[in-house]
Design a protein around this motif. Structure first.
Motif: not given
Length: 333
Positions: A4, A207, A288, A292, A296, A333
């Protein structure tokens, strides 16, 4: 999963009674934005409201031009510009100038607005805000893409003629939206979605609406960013972080209540600290990372200076977040 990107949001508001003269306050914010670029943030976002006694910034594209002159790398976004309150050709021209002076760093984020007092102030019909938004995006697209002004829509009909300075191809237009119908509109008209959410529990439904709208529009999340704007503040301990941020968050919640016509003031004691990304950096990073896994997000931005923070508290917060939170989230990530 792609890593991100991260940004800071500034609205230039100063809770009353304002203790710093406005020229000095703007200078402090501009310094914080150059600090954010130095700390590695990807984007600075600018909001818009009108008729606010606390100085909430009314002219985001003017501020964007000033930021462009002070920076060299960080992207500059509006989150959001209230398009139905402006003539879209004027927005197209001002945005094009910001593109020119920033070497193409502008992300024009627009929305339809909601505050009746603001529409009354500009003598703009509230019931036309959706059609004005759609026509406005069409006019900006036409001028930026084709370098021509000719347009015929529901609310605007413009004679054809040359448009300059024309931004480089692909200059992005994002749309801020929350309701499912508005998100569907964004998926049809925009290049990315801007969502404001403070409590983490509210983010998954946003989302889900985004993914459903993209599917209905035949678009891909890989090329249509989901930009989440919210609240974050980090300090050495949970108690310190909340003692600094809590009163600021109560102020923000009060401003939303006032905009909805409510008048019961609240304090930090009325808020649940668990609803906000406030705490030591390792805990904020962990939250976070966990979030995610189900949401995402492509980009997360937060107040670079919550209304009421000293400039020293704000600078320390954004630097600590950049040095400790962002690397941890990206590594996961």
């Amino acid at each position: 999963m792609p890593q991100p990107s991260f940004g800071v949001l500034h609205d230039f508001s100063q809770p009353l009674p304002a203790t710093v003269p406005w020229p000095a306050y703007y200078a402090e914010i501009l310094d914080l934005i150059t600090d954010a670029e130095r700390f590695g943030y990807d984007t600075v976002w600018l909001s818009e409201h009108h008729g606010r006694a606390d100085g909430f910034a009314p002219s985001p594209l003017v501020a964007a031009a000033a930021i462009a002159a002070r920076t060299s790398r960080i992207r500059i976004g509006t989150n959001i510009l209230l398009l139905p309150l402006h003539h879209p050709l004027r927005v197209a021209e001002d945005g094009a100038v910001v593109h020119a002076v920033s070497d193409g760093r502008l992300i024009l984020g627009v929305g339809r607005g909601y505050a009746e007092d603001e529409f009354a102030l500009f003598q703009a019909p509230l019931d036309q805000r959706t059609s004005r938004l759609e026509d406005g995006i069409g006019i900006i697209r036409r001028t930026w893409r084709d370098g021509r002004t000719g347009f015929e829509g529901r609310r605007y009909t413009l004679p054809d003629g040359p448009f300059t300075p024309q931004p480089a191809p692909g200059a992005p237009i994002y749309v801020g939206a929350v309701a499912p119908a508005a998100v569907q509109r964004a998926a049809r008209l925009a290049d990315g979605l801007l969502v404001y959410v403070t409590a983490e529990r509210d983010l998954p439904p946003r989302y889900q609406a985004y993914t459903a709208a993209l599917a209905a529009a035949g678009r891909s999340a890989a090329t249509f960013p989901f930009v989440w704007t919210g609240v974050a503040h980090v300090a050495a301990s949970a108690d310190q972080a909340w003692s600094e941020a809590g009163p600021c968050l109560a102020y923000l919640e009060d401003q939303l209540r006032i905009a909805r016509g409510e008048d019961r003031p609240i304090t930090a004691d009325d808020l649940d600290p668990a609803d906000f990304l406030v705490g030591p950096p390792d805990q904020v990073a962990d939250r976070l990372i966990t979030l995610r896994e189900t949401v995402p997000f492509d980009h997360f931005a937060f107040w670079g200076r919550l209304p009421g923070l000293t400039v020293e508290q704000a600078r320390r917060g954004i630097e600590t977040f950049a040095r400790q939170v962002i690397p941890a989230v990206r590594a996961a990530a």
